[in-house]
Write a protein that holds these residues in place. Structure first.
Motif, PDB file in Angstrom:
ATOM      1  N   ARG A 111       0.865  -1.184   0.000  1.00 61.59           N
ATOM      2  CA  ARG A 111       0.000   0.000   0.000  1.00 61.59           C
ATOM      3  C   ARG A 111       0.905   1.239   0.000  1.00 61.59           C
ATOM      4  O   ARG A 111       1.596   1.509   0.997  1.00 61.59           O
ATOM      5  CB  ARG A 111      -0.889  -0.008   1.243  1.00 61.59           C
TER       6      ARG A 111
ATOM      7  N   THR B 270      -4.852  -9.239   5.462  1.00 64.77           N
ATOM      8  CA  THR B 270      -5.849  -8.237   5.062  1.00 64.77           C
ATOM      9  C   THR B 270      -7.268  -8.696   5.376  1.00 64.77           C
ATOM     10  O   THR B 270      -8.193  -7.888   5.376  1.00 64.77           O
ATOM     11  CB  THR B 270      -5.745  -7.925   3.555  1.00 64.77           C
TER      12      THR B 270
ATOM     13  N   SER C 171      -6.904  -4.650   8.496  1.00 61.57           N
ATOM     14  CA  SER C 171      -7.496  -3.902   7.388  1.00 61.57           C
ATOM     15  C   SER C 171      -7.799  -2.462   7.796  1.00 61.57           C
ATOM     16  O   SER C 171      -7.514  -1.512   7.041  1.00 61.57           O
ATOM     17  CB  SER C 171      -8.782  -4.603   6.941  1.00 61.57           C
ATOM     18  N   VAL C 172      -8.348  -2.272   8.990  1.00 65.04           N
ATOM     19  CA  VAL C 172      -8.676  -0.927   9.464  1.00 65.04           C
ATOM     20  C   VAL C 172      -7.403  -0.113   9.682  1.00 65.04           C
ATOM     21  O   VAL C 172      -7.352   1.086   9.389  1.00 65.04           O
ATOM     22  CB  VAL C 172      -9.510  -1.011  10.767  1.00 65.04           C
TER      23      VAL C 172
ATOM     24  N   LEU D 177      -4.569  -0.423   8.048  1.00 70.32           N
ATOM     25  CA  LEU D 177      -4.064  -0.020   6.730  1.00 70.32           C
ATOM     26  C   LEU D 177      -4.784   1.229   6.224  1.00 70.32           C
ATOM     27  O   LEU D 177      -4.157   2.144   5.673  1.00 70.32           O
ATOM     28  CB  LEU D 177      -4.233  -1.153   5.727  1.00 70.32           C
ATOM     29  N   GLU D 178      -6.084   1.274   6.434  1.00 70.20           N
ATOM     30  CA  GLU D 178      -6.849   2.453   6.021  1.00 70.20           C
ATOM     31  C   GLU D 178      -6.429   3.674   6.836  1.00 70.20           C
ATOM     32  O   GLU D 178      -6.300   4.781   6.302  1.00 70.20           O
ATOM     33  CB  GLU D 178      -8.347   2.200   6.186  1.00 70.20           C
ATOM     34  N   ALA D 179      -6.211   3.475   8.139  1.00 65.59           N
ATOM     35  CA  ALA D 179      -5.797   4.594   9.002  1.00 65.59           C
ATOM     36  C   ALA D 179      -4.426   5.113   8.592  1.00 65.59           C
ATOM     37  O   ALA D 179      -4.184   6.328   8.581  1.00 65.59           O
ATOM     38  CB  ALA D 179      -5.788   4.148  10.468  1.00 65.59           C
TER      39      ALA D 179
ATOM     40  N   THR E 132      -3.142   4.950   5.578  1.00 60.56           N
ATOM     41  CA  THR E 132      -3.319   5.639   4.293  1.00 60.56           C
ATOM     42  C   THR E 132      -3.881   7.044   4.495  1.00 60.56           C
ATOM     43  O   THR E 132      -3.404   8.016   3.896  1.00 60.56           O
ATOM     44  CB  THR E 132      -4.256   4.832   3.377  1.00 60.56           C
ATOM     45  N   GLU E 133      -4.888   7.159   5.349  1.00 61.53           N
ATOM     46  CA  GLU E 133      -5.494   8.474   5.613  1.00 61.53           C
ATOM     47  C   GLU E 133      -4.500   9.413   6.284  1.00 61.53           C
ATOM     48  O   GLU E 133      -4.386  10.589   5.915  1.00 61.53           O
ATOM     49  CB  GLU E 133      -6.731   8.300   6.488  1.00 61.53           C
TER      50      GLU E 133
END
Length: 309
Positions: free
Chosen positions: A164, A279, A285-286, A288-290, A292-293
């Motif tokens: 990512r 993942t 998964s959460v 990874l999103e955090a 990225t943000e």
């Protein structure tokens, strides 16, 4: 191995006091309850109940099995509740291995966001530079590894890694306040040909030396150190100038230095690495999103903005 379904039926028969009462509670017919108890008695090899008139009394084996059944069923219920909590992100753990400057910036911001949205998730943090962090991921010692890679270098890690991209981190030249080039908005690398240098971590140092070679000179490296604060202090002391990632400068900046972008740009790409199976785990998964943000916010805020001097 005893069937937990049979243990639940056995426990309910004892709690209800009869096969018929247990059948009503569990939604079975009485013959079905009787059959399950016979199956359980066959499995343990001894009777569990004896009839005395209209009453059913536990045998010694039945009393022993009941004590264990209560604990087994309670543990099973607790396990189901805890797994459900992890599935629904009410609880869980995510292990992140990262290099120090990402720890202080990307991961810190991501963990803060995660604490607000999913307070039950705990972040377990360890620090290692690539490629060690990627080796830890491959060995199952972490769920997510943050690593960097300089432009023009082969992608680190194995092909089965899920990657990512997080942000681009430009290297900047670090000068003492009052240096003749400190008034410039950016500095061309060949203009620093006569400077002595404070070199940083091995990967940064190798990339910097290669950039100098492409610019037509070999840098005079006076000191090498992995300590970013020491690099800045040595620059202030007049030992030499240095290069440093923008991520570092976004949280660690000596008041007597000036940082300016290099031209041509020397850039590293920061990415999060994990495995495909990880993942599928909600907490991973959460996270990874955090990450990225948080990286997007840092990038939009101009990581290590050299206008701050």
């Amino acid at each position: 191995m005893l069937d937990t379904r049979l243990l639940r039926t056995f426990h309910q028969v004892v709690e209800s006091g009869s096969f018929s009462a247990a059948a009503r509670t569990l939604g079975y017919t009485q013959p079905a309850i009787s059959q399950q108890i016979r199956t359980l008695e066959k499995a343990v090899g001894t009777p569990l109940f004896i009839r005395t008139g209209r009453k059913m009394v536990l045998t010694e084996a039945g009393e022993l099995l009941l004590r264990h059944a209560v604990g087994i069923l309670a543990d099973l219920s607790a396990a189901q509740s805890q797994v459900a909590a992890i599935r629904h992100l009410a609880a869980g753990r995510v292990r992140v291995c990262t290099f120090p400057s990402a720890s202080a910036t990307i991961v810190a911001a991501a963990a803060a966001g995660l604490r607000k949205s999913n307070p039950g998730i705990r972040v377990q943090l360890s620090e290692a530079e690539p490629p060690e962090s990627l080796a830890m991921l491959e060995a199952g010692e972490c769920d997510i590894a943050l690593a960097f890679n300089y432009e023009g270098m082969p992608e680190p890690g194995r092909t089965e890694f899920v990657v990512r991209a997080l942000l681009d981190d430009d290297m900047q030249v670090v000068l003492p306040v009052g240096h003749p080039l400190s008034r410039r908005r950016s500095v061309d690398l060949p203009e620093l040909v006569n400077e002595s240098w404070i070199a940083g971590c091995p990967q940064c140092r190798a990339t910097f030396v290669n950039a100098c070679s492409q610019a037509g000179f070999e840098p005079d490296i006076a000191v090498t150190t992995d300590d970013n604060l020491a690099v800045q202090s040595l620059v202030v002391a007049g030992i030499g100038v240095g290069v440093m990632p923008g991520l570092v400068l976004s949280f660690l900046r000596h008041p007597q230095i000036v940082a300016r972008p290099l031209r041509p740009a020397v850039r590293r790409k920061v990415s999060a690495y994990t495995l495909a199976d990880y993942t599928r785990i909600p907490a991973t998964s959460v996270m990874l999103e955090a990450l990225t943000e948080a990286s997007g916010r840092l990038q939009r805020g101009a990581v290590g903005d050299s206008s701050i001097s």
